[in-house]
Design an enzyme around this catalytic site. Structure first.
Site: not given
Length: 318
Positions: A81, A7
Site C-alpha cells: 500500500d 501482504t
C-alpha cells in the site's frame, strides 16, 4: 533483511481475512532456490504491520537501523500500500552505497500463485549484486528493478502493479542475474529530523471545484502540494486562495496524471502552469504528488528556506 509485515507476511485469521503473521525467517524458508544462491541472509523482525499503518517514525527507525548493519546489501519486505512512499523516503535519507531493496507481494501466501517468494528471491539477488551499489533505494517486483524515485503502484491487485512511468525500469533479474539497462545518479541526501511534525497536505484538482478547501487550509498547514490537471493547471477559482497560501507556506505544483513533467511556460491563462509559477508556486517537475509531499515535508522539517526548497525540487524533479 528487515521485515515490516504486509501482504507478503500474512496468514489467515480466526475472524476471517488475512493479517500479518509470518516472520522474516518463515518468509525466507518458503523461497525456492535461495539456499543455492550463495547469499547469506540475516533477518531482523522489525515490524509486523499492514502497509497502510507504516508511519514516518517507522521509516526513520528503519533508516537508522540500516545504517548500523554491516552488510553488502539490505532487503526490506513490507505491505505494498505504501511502498511507493516509504521507498522514496528511504531514498531521500539513506546515504550508504550498499543497495537497499524494497519488495513485498500482491497476492498473499494463502492464494494460488502467491508472488512473495519470487519477489523476495529477486530482491535478495539484487541486494547482493555489485551492479546495484550506489543506486540508493530500489524496488523489485516481478523480476523488474525500479528506482524508488520513479516507481508508482498503478494497480490495486495485479502482480505487475509497480511501474516507472518516467523512464521505465532500470533493469531486470534474468536467470538469477542482475541486468541493468540504465542507471540513475545519486542526488543530495537530506538529514532526517526525528522531531519533524510538519503537516504537508495534497489537494487534488477536480472538475468544477470552487477552491473552498484551499481557503480552509490557511493557518493550519506547513506546506501544500497541488495535484493539478495535466501539465499543471487548476480551476480559475483556485488562483486567489493559492495566492494567499503562497504568501504563508511553500506550495508545490505537481501533476495528478501519474506521468510526465509539469510545464513551465506553454499555457498562459489564469490557473495555468505559467500563471501559477509566476505567482510563486514551486514546480515539482517529474515528481508525482506523493513524492513531492515527502520531499517538501523533509525540507520543511530541516528548516529549509524558500531558496533551498526551490533548489531541491529543481534537482529532484529533473
Amino acid at each position: 533483511m528487515f521485515g515490516l509485515g504486509g501482504t507478503i507476511a500474512m496468514g489467515p485469521s480466526s475472524g476471517g481475512g488475512v493479517v500479518p503473521a509470518l516472520s522474516p525467517g518463515q518468509l525466507l524458508a518458503a523461497v525456492p532456490g535461495l539456499s543455492e544462491s550463495g547469499v547469506e541472509v540475516e533477518v531482523v523482525d522489525f515490524r509486523q504491520v499492514p502497509g497502510a499503518s507504516v508511519t514516518f517514525e517507522d521509516v526513520a527507525a528503519l533508516v537508522e537501523a540500516i545504517g548500523e548493519v554491516d552488510a553488502d546489501g539490505v532487503v526490506v519486505t513490507q505491505g505494498t500500500d505504501t511502498i511507493e512512499e516509504t521507498s522514496y523516503l528511504v531514498d531521500l535519507t539513506y546515504s550508504g552505497e550498499a543497495p537497499v531493496v524494497v519488495t513485498g507481494a500482491m497476492r498473499n501466501p494463502t492464494l494460488a500463485g502467491a508472488d512473495g517468494p519470487a519477489n523476495l528471491l529477486a530482491a535478495v539477488q539484487v541486494a547482493a549484486s555489485e551492479e546495484a551499489r550506489g543506486l540508493g533505494c530500489l524496488v523489485v517486483f516481478a523480476d523488474e528493478i525500479h528506482a524508488a524515485r520513479r516507481m508508482r503502484k498503478t494497480h490495486s491487485s495485479s502482480t505487475g502493479a509497480f511501474r516507472s512511468p518516467n523512464g521505465g525500469a532500470l533493469g531486470y533479474v534474468v536467470e538469477g542475474q542482475v541486468q541493468l539497462l540504465q542507471r540513475v545518479a545519486r542526488r543530495g541526501v537530506l538529514p532526517h529530523n526525528a522531531s519533524n511534525q510538519a503537516r504537508i497536505v495534497i489537494v487534488t484538482a477536480v472538475l468544477g471545484d470552487d477552491g473552498e478547501l484551499l481557503a480552509g487550509l490557511e493557518g493550519r498547514v506547513d506546506g501544500v502540494v497541488v495535484a493539478a490537471f495535466g501539465a499543471g493547471h487548476v480551476p480559475v477559482s483556485w488562483v486567489e486562495p493559492l495566492q494567499r497560501l503562497v504568501s504563508r507556506v511553500p506550495v508545490v505544483l505537481s501533476s495528478r496524471t501519474g506521468g510526465g513533467s509539469v510545464f513551465a511556460g506553454t499555457y498562459g491563462f489564469a490557473g495555468s502552469e505559467k500563471d501559477l509559477l509566476e505567482r510563486g508556486l514551486i514546480s515539482a517537475g517529474f515528481l508525482d504528488p506523493l513524492k513531492a509531499r515527502l520531499l517538501l515535508r523533509a525540507l520543511v522539517g530541516t528548516g529549509a528556506d524558500d531558496t533551498a526548497i526551490r533548489a531541491a525540487f529543481d534537482e529532484a524533479g529533473r
